[in-house]
Each structure stands twice: as structure tokens, then as C-alpha cells.
Motif scaffolding. Structure first.
Motif, short mmCIF file in Angstrom:
data_model
loop_
_atom_site.label_atom_id
_atom_site.label_comp_id
_atom_site.label_asym_id
_atom_site.label_seq_id
_atom_site.Cartn_x
_atom_site.Cartn_y
_atom_site.Cartn_z
N GLN A 81 0.77 -1.23 0.17
CA GLN A 81 -0.21 -0.10 -0.45
C GLN A 81 0.55 1.01 -0.05
O GLN A 81 1.06 2.17 -0.44
CB GLN A 81 -1.16 0.08 1.36
N GLU A 82 1.48 1.35 0.66
CA GLU A 82 2.78 2.29 1.19
C GLU A 82 3.94 2.54 -0.67
O GLU A 82 3.44 3.80 -1.04
CB GLU A 82 4.06 1.74 1.67
N HIS B 264 0.52 3.95 -2.74
CA HIS B 264 0.25 5.54 -2.50
C HIS B 264 1.59 6.62 -2.64
O HIS B 264 1.81 7.28 -3.61
CB HIS B 264 0.54 5.89 -1.45
N ARG B 265 2.85 5.93 -2.58
CA ARG B 265 4.67 6.85 -2.95
C ARG B 265 4.37 6.94 -4.09
O ARG B 265 4.62 8.12 -4.72
CB ARG B 265 5.57 6.02 -2.32
N GLY C 286 -0.33 7.16 -6.10
CA GLY C 286 -1.68 8.19 -5.74
C GLY C 286 -3.22 6.98 -4.86
O GLY C 286 -2.42 5.70 -5.44
N LYS C 287 -4.00 7.43 -4.31
CA LYS C 287 -4.92 7.19 -4.03
C LYS C 287 -5.62 6.24 -5.17
O LYS C 287 -6.64 5.48 -5.28
CB LYS C 287 -5.77 7.59 -3.46
N GLU C 288 -5.64 6.98 -6.11
CA GLU C 288 -6.85 7.06 -7.47
C GLU C 288 -6.32 7.79 -8.30
O GLU C 288 -5.73 7.60 -8.57
CB GLU C 288 -7.61 8.06 -7.09
N ARG D 269 -3.71 13.93 -7.75
CA ARG D 269 -4.08 14.85 -6.19
C ARG D 269 -5.34 14.66 -5.93
O ARG D 269 -6.16 14.37 -4.46
CB ARG D 269 -2.76 15.71 -5.98
#
Lengths: 305, 256
Positions: free
Chosen positions: A220-221, A224-225, A228-230, A267
Motif C-alpha cells: 500500500q505504501e 501511495h508513494r 497516488g490513491k486513485e 492528487r
């Protein structure tokens, strides 16, 4: 925690080809670590090095505190290896495959018998114990390969593409068994092409391509790194693409265009979507980003041939 | 590379092969014995009628010891070419074993021992038949067992060298047609080598089979091998050397 497997500056050259170009990694006790990368990235070379059938050109590799180039025999007695290709003995039955393999580790007699039965029950092949290898399905062969790698009750398990080529049912059975091995405290390393496999099993990942490690971290990290989330996946006609990007000017996002699809990694998805309301897109999908996005982001979408 | 002594782990590889063999032993006997029996009787009895005497004995008697050692050579050679190649490349059994505490040298020794035992088995089965029909006596037949094993072991090692270099099964036809068959014909099995032109005699003396045949013949009919001490030493030197090379080449092929 102190690592039980550690590689430092590992290099492997085959003639002119550099299969591994100075790899650093470590695996701690009880961890499941995955190596992800396209074909030819060097994953299998690295695993072969850990199992002692590929010699390193330079660098250090220790398993269970022992040096692979000096104490391979001691190491092999304490690890289990599931190779990419099945290499069961076609002349033996299911249980005799396990028994012959146990004998190589010096396990025989009653101990071997109870170990073999326990493993056959564990992987649900006990009813097939008298079957010939040619009578087994692909999934059963793979399950048998998995328990064969467990006959010596290894402290560390090396899994090279454990489920490649299996149907979803067989794959899920193997995942479930690997999870139960993990919860019983086994340390494992695996390579895979299935992002879902990595997400389901791995505590930590190394993204690898062309013999180099590109990124390392928890699944997950990492997502996200780097991603991004989506992700917004937009299918649209070629000429409308520029107009669309024009409209999004000023917003913070990265984009990638592949054939007929535009991938946006914003973002703030809401802000992007608000601007797109009046825009005529054929198809728009908003979804959480996945390991697959990370994989493409780091290793590119083109074929590595 | 070091060979741990005793290399008892090799016995586990041998055991694996014997377990496989147990399932096919009958077909394996027929395959391995058919040819030597045919040679013995077609040539020994058929050609024997035309050949009055060779070295003071009937042709069948002359032929028998050579056919015995050649049987050991042939069985061992087939096993450690086609058989070993299948285990190494097709079934990847070696690779599976390499993931255990067993090393390349132990795998090679185990496989070569197996080839030697198969050679010994074919040759002693043939010897038993020859004892039964009263061509050779029981005592010399029993005394020749170590020689038959050594011959099998040597050819198993030589074959293993070929296997380690072989890109495919087709490659073995070169080995058999260019090496094994000429040796079979020119090493004194069918006629004494001193009836050959001198330069072929010299070639023949380099063939390991020639020395096996010479020892076998005097073991069986004179119950002594002492006159052929040199031949025995030659066989032992060839065997150690070819085992060493076989291990080196297999190591290079299996550990990249």
C-alpha cells in the motif's frame, strides 16, 4: 529484527549480459517478501542464486546467517525451494515422490512416513497418494510441488511463481495454504506476475527491472508513494485528448496515454471530475489505484522483449 | 569442488534410480540381453562352424568373454547417455535433487554407479547363461564380476561426459556410431587384435574395451589376470580421469 536472508551488491553476469546489477535486499524472520518485475527482470536469477544453482559474479549473499558460496549444503538442508517449472519424478507415485525427496534430506523411516502423510493432508492430496504423476491435474501437481518443498520443514521458503498457469480455484487453494504457512511463522520469498498474489501474500515488495531494484516497501505504501490513491481511466477519441488536458490545466496530476486510454493520477480526483462534467467522454472509470498501476508506472507498459 | 568421502549421499541418488528400475526390470533385461545373446549364437554357432579354432579354442568360447564385457559397456553406455540425459534435461530430476543437500558430484557418482550396476547386471545375466550351457565355469564367472563392474563404471563415466556436452538426444548417435561401435568391433571381441594391421592395433590398444577383453579372456580361461596388470592399471586410470571430467562438465552445465 535481524534479517535471515541478506544480499549485498549482488551482481550476476552471463557473458555480456548483466542479469543482476548490484542488488541489495533483506528478508526478516516471519516475513513474506515478493520480487515483482517483468520477464527478464532478474527475479529468477536472484532466486536461483538463493537456491544455490546460480553462482554470483560478485557481492555477498547470506541465508540463515550462512554464506551461500561456502555453506550451500548446510543452507539447502534448512530451506525449501519451489522452482518455476515442476520437476516431479514421473516414475513415482505421489507419495513416493515425497518419500524419495525426503530421503535426499536424510529423512527416512517412520519420520518420513508421518511427515509425508501430514503434508498430504495439509494440501488435500491424501486421497491421491497412490496416483501417478501423469494422472494429476496442473493444480494438483503444483500443490504436490509445494509440499515437496516442505518435506524438510524448512525455515525459509523460496517460491518462484507459485501459481503461474493455474486456474483460479487452484490458485486460491495455494494462496490459502501459503497464508497458513505464513501465519505459522514461515519466512518466504516469492516472485509473481499476479499483482493480486503479491497483494494477498506479501508484507513487503521489491520492484525489480533489468537487474535493478526500482522501489521497495509495503504494497500500500508503494502504491501511495508512486501512484497516488486513485486512478481515472478515460477512454476517448484521439483528437479530444488535447482538449481534455487543456481543460484540466492548473490541476495537480500526472497522466499517461496508452493507445485509446488516458490514465490520470490526480492528487484530488473530485476536482478533476468537476471539470470533466460537461466533457463528452466515452467511458470514465474512477478506481482505487492498485499494484498493477505501480507495476506499469515503474516498469513501463511496453513489452520487454 | 570437493568430493566428501564417503560419498554416501550418492547412494540416495542410486537408490532413486534403482526404485525406478524396479518397475521396469523385465523390459530392461530383455532390451539389454537380446543383442549380446544374438551375437553369441548367430556368430558363435553360425560363424563358428566356418572358423576352425581361434587361439586354440572354439569360436563360441573365444567370443564369450568379449561379448560379456561388451554387454557391460553397452548397458552402462545407454543408461548414462539416454537415461542420464532424460534425468538431467528432460525431467529436470537433477535440478530437483540440487535443491536438497546433495551436490552435483554426488548426483554424477550416483548416476554413474547406477549405469555400472546395470552394465554389471546385463553382463552377469549373460555369464549365468554361459555357465548354464557350460561354455564357462562358475568360478571364473564369479571372479570376473569386479571386472564387469569396472568396465560398466568406466563406460558410464565416459558416457556421462558425452551427456554433459550433449545439446540433444541426436548427439548420442555420434557417440555410438563413431566411438562405441568401432570399439566394439576392433577391440578383440570378435578376433584377436594381432590379426589387424599394426596401426589399427595401436589404436585398438587405446580403447578401454580392448583391455577389458584381454583381462576377461585370461580370467575366464586361465583363471588369472596377472599377465594383464598393465591393462588393469590403464582401466583404473581411465576411470578416475573420466569420472573427474564428467563431474567437472556436469557442474558447468548444472550450476550457471
Amino acid at each position: 529484527m535481524t534479517p535471515i536472508v541478506q544480499g549485498k551488491r549482488l551482481v550476476k553476469r552471463y557473458g555480456e549480459v548483466q542479469a543482476l546489477q548490484g542488488i541489495h535486499f533483506s528478508i526478516c524472520s516471519g516475513e513474506c517478501v515478493g520480487f515483482l518485475g517483468p520477464n527478464g527482470a532478474g527475479k529468477t536469477t536472484l532466486l536461483h542464486m538463493m537456491s544455490g544453482i546460480v553462482q554470483k559474479t560478485s557481492g555477498d549473499l547470506t541465508l540463515l546467517g550462512l554464506d551461500i558460496s561456502k555453506q550451500a549444503r548446510e543452507i539447502k538442508a534448512r530451506i525449501g525451494v519451489l522452482p518455476q517449472e515442476n520437476n516431479l519424478d514421473p516414475d513415482f507415485t505421489v507419495e513416493n515422490n515425497l518419500r524419495a525427496y525426503a530421503r535426499y534430506f536424510g529423512i527416512s523411516g517412520k519420520l518420513a512416513q508421518s511427515r509425508v502423510e501430514e503434508l498430504l493432508h495439509f494440501i488435500q492430496l491424501y486421497d491421491k497418494r497412490k496416483a501417478k504423476i501423469s494422472e494429476l491435474s496442473g493444480g494438483m501437481k503444483r500443490r504436490l510441488m509445494l509440499i515437496r518443498s516442505l518435506v524438510n520443514n524448512p525455515e525459509f521458503l523460496i517460491l518462484d511463481e507459485p501459481t503461474t498457469g493455474l486456474d483460479p480455484q487452484a490458485r486460491h487453494v495455494i494462496w490459502q495454504k501459503l497464508r497458513s504457512l505464513k501465519s505459522s511463522g514461515k519466512t518466504m520469498v516469492l516472485t509473481t506476475h499476479y499483482m493480486e498474489e503479491a497483494a494477498q501474500l506479501c508484507d513487503r515488495l521489491y520492484m525489480i527491472d533489468r537487474g535493478k531494484i526500482l522501489a521497495e516497501g509495503k504494497p500500500q505504501e508503494l502504491i501511495h508513494r508512486y501512484v497516488g490513491k486513485e486512478v481515472l481511466e478515460i477512454r476517448l477519441r484521439k483528437k479530444e485528448k488535447d482538449r481534455l488536458l487543456e481543460r484540466l490545466e492548473g490541476l495537480d496530476f500526472e497522466s499517461e496515454e496508452i493507445e485509446d486510454t488516458l490514465y490520470l493520477f490526480p492528487r484530488d480526483s473530485e476536482a478533476v471530475l468537476r471539470r470533466l462534467v460537461e466533457f463528452d467522454v466515452q467511458e470514465l472509470q474512477r478506481r482505487p489505484s492498485t499494484l498493477e498501476d505501480l507495476f506499469f508506472k515503474l516498469t513501463g507498459r511496453g513489452l520487454h522483449e | 569442488m570437493k568430493i566428501s568421502i564417503p560419498a554416501w549421499r550418492s547412494l540416495k541418488v542410486l537408490q532413486r534410480n534403482l526404485d525406478v528400475w524396479r518397475a521396469h526390470w523385465l523390459s530392461s533385461i530383455i532390451a539389454n540381453l537380446g543383442e549380446p545373446i544374438l551375437y553369441l549364437f548367430v556368430l558363435g554357432v553360425g560363424l563358428g562352424r566356418l572358423v576352425p579354432e581361434v587361439n586354440g579354442m572354439s569360436y563360441l568360447y573365444f567370443l564369450a568373454p568379449g561379448i560379456m564385457v561388451a554387454a557391460a559397456m553397452n548397458s552402462a553406455s545407454y543408461e548414462c547417455t539416454f537415461g542420464s540425459y532424460t534425468r538431467m534435461m528432460t525431467q529436470k530430476s537433477y535440478e530437483a535433487i540440487l535443491m536438497t543437500p546433495i551436490s552435483v558430484e554426488e548426483i554424477v557418482i550416483g548416476d554413474v554407479l547406477y549405469g555400472a550396476l546395470k552394465g554389471l547386471f546385463s553382463a552377469t545375466a549373460l555369464a549365468a547363461l554361459l555357465v548354464l550351457i557350460d561354455v564357462i565355469d562358475l568360478t571364473p564367472a564369479l571372479l570376473s564380476i569386479p571386472l564387469l563392474f569396472l568396465t560398466g563404471f568406466l563406460f558410464a563415466c565416459l558416457s556421462m561426459i558425452v551427456t554433459a556436452l550433449s545439446p540433444s538426444y541426436e548427439f548420442f548417435s555420434y557417440y555410438f556410431t563413431l566411438f562405441i561401435t568401432p570399439m566394439f568391433l576392433l577391440s578383440g571381441v570378435f578376433f584377436p587384435i594381432d590379426s589387424l594391421p599394426p596401426w589399427i592395433q595401436r589404436v585398438s590398444l587405446c580403447f578401454p574395451l580392448t583391455h577389458s577383453v584381454q583381462i576377461a579372456r585370461s580370467l575366464i580361461y586361465e583363471v588369472t589376470w596377472m599377465p594383464h596388470l598393465g591393462s588393469l592399471l590403464w582401466l583404473l586410470v581411465m576411470t578416475s580421469f573420466s569420472l573427474f571430467i564428467a563431474i567437472r562438465l556436469c557442474h558447468r552445465r548444472l550450476i550457471r
